[in-house]
Design an enzyme around this catalytic site. Structure first.
Site, PDB file in Angstrom:
ATOM      1  N   ASP A 196      52.774 -39.498  -0.093  1.00  0.00           N
ATOM      2  CA  ASP A 196      53.406 -40.879   1.654  1.00  0.00           C
ATOM      3  C   ASP A 196      51.955 -41.559   0.982  1.00  0.00           C
ATOM      4  O   ASP A 196      50.828 -41.182   1.448  1.00  0.00           O
ATOM      5  CB  ASP A 196      52.688 -39.872   2.472  1.00  0.00           C
ATOM      6  CG  ASP A 196      53.323 -40.492   3.425  1.00  0.00           C
ATOM      7  OD1 ASP A 196      53.125 -41.580   3.908  1.00  0.00           O
ATOM      8  OD2 ASP A 196      53.811 -39.621   4.481  1.00  0.00           O
TER       9      ASP A 196
ATOM     10  N   ARG B 287      78.290 -47.534   3.530  1.00  0.00           N
ATOM     11  CA  ARG B 287      76.611 -46.541   2.881  1.00  0.00           C
ATOM     12  C   ARG B 287      76.427 -45.591   1.613  1.00  0.00           C
ATOM     13  O   ARG B 287      75.308 -45.678   1.739  1.00  0.00           O
ATOM     14  CB  ARG B 287      77.395 -44.646   3.767  1.00  0.00           C
ATOM     15  CG  ARG B 287      76.641 -42.742   3.428  1.00  0.00           C
ATOM     16  CD  ARG B 287      77.392 -42.319   4.315  1.00  0.00           C
ATOM     17  NE  ARG B 287      78.912 -41.911   3.709  1.00  0.00           N
ATOM     18  CZ  ARG B 287      79.938 -41.674   3.285  1.00  0.00           C
ATOM     19  NH1 ARG B 287      78.917 -41.512   1.629  1.00  0.00           N
ATOM     20  NH2 ARG B 287      80.836 -41.834   3.219  1.00  0.00           N
TER      21      ARG B 287
ATOM     22  N   TYR C 127      50.368 -35.700   8.503  1.00  0.00           N
ATOM     23  CA  TYR C 127      51.684 -35.831   9.917  1.00  0.00           C
ATOM     24  C   TYR C 127      51.857 -34.729  10.356  1.00  0.00           C
ATOM     25  O   TYR C 127      52.482 -34.045   9.835  1.00  0.00           O
ATOM     26  CB  TYR C 127      52.394 -37.048   9.103  1.00  0.00           C
ATOM     27  CG  TYR C 127      53.606 -37.311  10.441  1.00  0.00           C
ATOM     28  CD1 TYR C 127      52.603 -38.036  11.590  1.00  0.00           C
ATOM     29  CD2 TYR C 127      54.726 -37.673  10.192  1.00  0.00           C
ATOM     30  CE1 TYR C 127      53.875 -38.239  12.940  1.00  0.00           C
ATOM     31  CE2 TYR C 127      56.051 -38.065  11.672  1.00  0.00           C
ATOM     32  CZ  TYR C 127      55.740 -38.253  11.945  1.00  0.00           C
ATOM     33  OH  TYR C 127      55.879 -38.770  13.492  1.00  0.00           O
TER      34      TYR C 127
ATOM     35  N   LYS D 213      56.074 -48.638   9.978  1.00  0.00           N
ATOM     36  CA  LYS D 213      55.042 -49.022  10.061  1.00  0.00           C
ATOM     37  C   LYS D 213      54.538 -50.344   9.347  1.00  0.00           C
ATOM     38  O   LYS D 213      54.986 -51.519   9.755  1.00  0.00           O
ATOM     39  CB  LYS D 213      53.494 -47.541   9.982  1.00  0.00           C
ATOM     40  CG  LYS D 213      54.801 -46.247  10.015  1.00  0.00           C
ATOM     41  CD  LYS D 213      54.465 -46.616  11.580  1.00  0.00           C
ATOM     42  CE  LYS D 213      54.544 -45.211  12.435  1.00  0.00           C
ATOM     43  NZ  LYS D 213      55.802 -44.211  11.281  1.00  0.00           N
TER      44      LYS D 213
END
Length: 373
Positions: free
Chosen positions: A172, A48, A100, A197
């Site tokens: 973004d 992690r 978004y 994406k």
């Protein structure tokens, strides 16, 4: 030697395994790492906190965006949540009004649960930004181009405002990727991606990223990421790394196809508006009749009616019922996200096949309209 972005992409992960000389980097699935003694570490302790495969993709992301450090997350929204966790109750952010739907939903959740206030403004007008500034303002969150209306904003212009008021600028960069713009070089402090994406590019990996311009911000975000644990898995890190190797050539073909298709749609009598910046592979368009939307999406054969974007396959999304459904209807209509709007992620199939698919569907819709009067 400073390398071209194409070279960085293609050679990402190379020469990272001196022991074997493997070209494709290893997928390190181990969650734990041996300590030879107290205080002695290889640099990896627990997966992690740090993983060798994830470190390679993070180093690559930092180079691509010309940032100081990158962190890979389990999704784009996990990356945005981590960035929002930099702020505390009473802080305020100025954000793009057209963005978004998932970001909009998360902003409202943070506003309700944590008392962080978000001002949604038109980023094209500097005065709209400055009139929302006050002593509690801590950051500006910018999408450019916006999702789904494809509005572009000057990052450098907004950066001037942010720097003048000691604010963080968060951008973004999912739609354009560092192939088309590098926000940090224009003054941004943090860049976020839904790496699912274009960066991944094959609709087979869920991933996110945050890239920062300073050691201080990097350490703050790392502490948040390590505490929350929304990290990118080793296998997904490898998939993302593999996908990014072809990012440059994919983006070139996405854009080549999108330019042709945008002109086709602009000249079609079944389409009232086309929203395209002239760059990248994303565009949106409005069909002339709202009742055509359902049949249009059902009749597609080459293009897929699906909710994501940025993969090699062409996708069309219906924002009003999918990505932006959580935005109230009145607000959607005010912004222009009406029930006739479709978002088109133009793939890299042969452009003639994409256009033939569209033309066949439009012809069927027109024929049915004539029959039914």
């Amino acid at each position: 030697m400073k390398k071209h972005i194409d070279t960085i992409l293609v050679q990402s992960g190379n020469r990272t395994d001196a022991g074997t000389g493997a070209i494709s980097p290893a997928i390190h699935l181990s969650t734990a790492y041996e300590h030879k003694a107290i205080g002695q570490s290889t640099g990896f302790d627990y997966s992690r906190t740090g993983n060798p495969t994830r470190s390679i993709v993070e180093d690559t992301l930092a180079k691509l965006e010309e940032g100081h450090r990158a962190l890979a997350f389990s999704s784009g929204m996990a990356a945005i949540q981590a960035v929002l966790s930099l702020f505390t109750t009473g802080d305020e952010l100025i954000v793009s009004q057209d963005l978004y739907g998932g970001s909009y939903r998360l902003f409202l959740q943070f506003e309700k649960q944590y008392g962080i206030r978000f001002h949604f403004v038109d980023m094209h007008d500097d005065s709209r930004i400055t009139e929302k500034l006050n002593g509690r303002t801590k950051a500006i969150f910018l999408e450019t181009p916006t999702n789904p209306l494809m509005n572009e904003t000057s990052i450098s212009a907004v950066s001037s405002i942010a720097q003048g008021h000691n604010l963080l600028l968060i951008v973004d960069n999912t739609f354009y990727t560092p192939i088309l713009q590098k926000p940090i070089t224009e003054g941004a402090d943090i860049v976020v991606h839904s790496a699912t994406k274009y960066l991944g590019g094959h609709n087979d990996v869920l991933a996110g990223a945050a890239i920062v311009n300073s050691e201080e911000l990097g350490e703050k975000l790392f502490i948040i990421q390590n505490s929350i644990g929304a990290v990118l898995s080793p296998f997904d890190s490898w998939l993302l790394l593999r996908g990014m190797k072809t990012l440059s050539i994919r983006m070139a073909q996405h854009e080549k196809n999108a330019r042709v298709i945008s002109e086709y749609l602009k000249n079609h009598d079944c389409v009232s508006d086309v929203l395209y910046t002239g760059r990248g592979g994303m565009l949106s368009f409005r069909i002339t009749r709202e009742e055509w939307v359902g049949p249009f999406l059902q009749k597609l054969k080459v293009i897929t009616f699906a909710e994501s974007l940025g993969g090699v396959e062409s996708f069309i999304t219906y924002p009003a019922a999918q990505t932006h459904a959580d935005i109230p209807v009145m607000e959607r209509n005010r912004l222009g996200i009406c029930n006739r709007l479709l978002r088109f992620s133009v793939g890299i199939e042969h452009v003639d096949d994409i256009i033939s698919d569209l033309e066949n569907v439009f012809n069927q819709l027109r024929g049915e309209a004539i029959i039914h009067g």
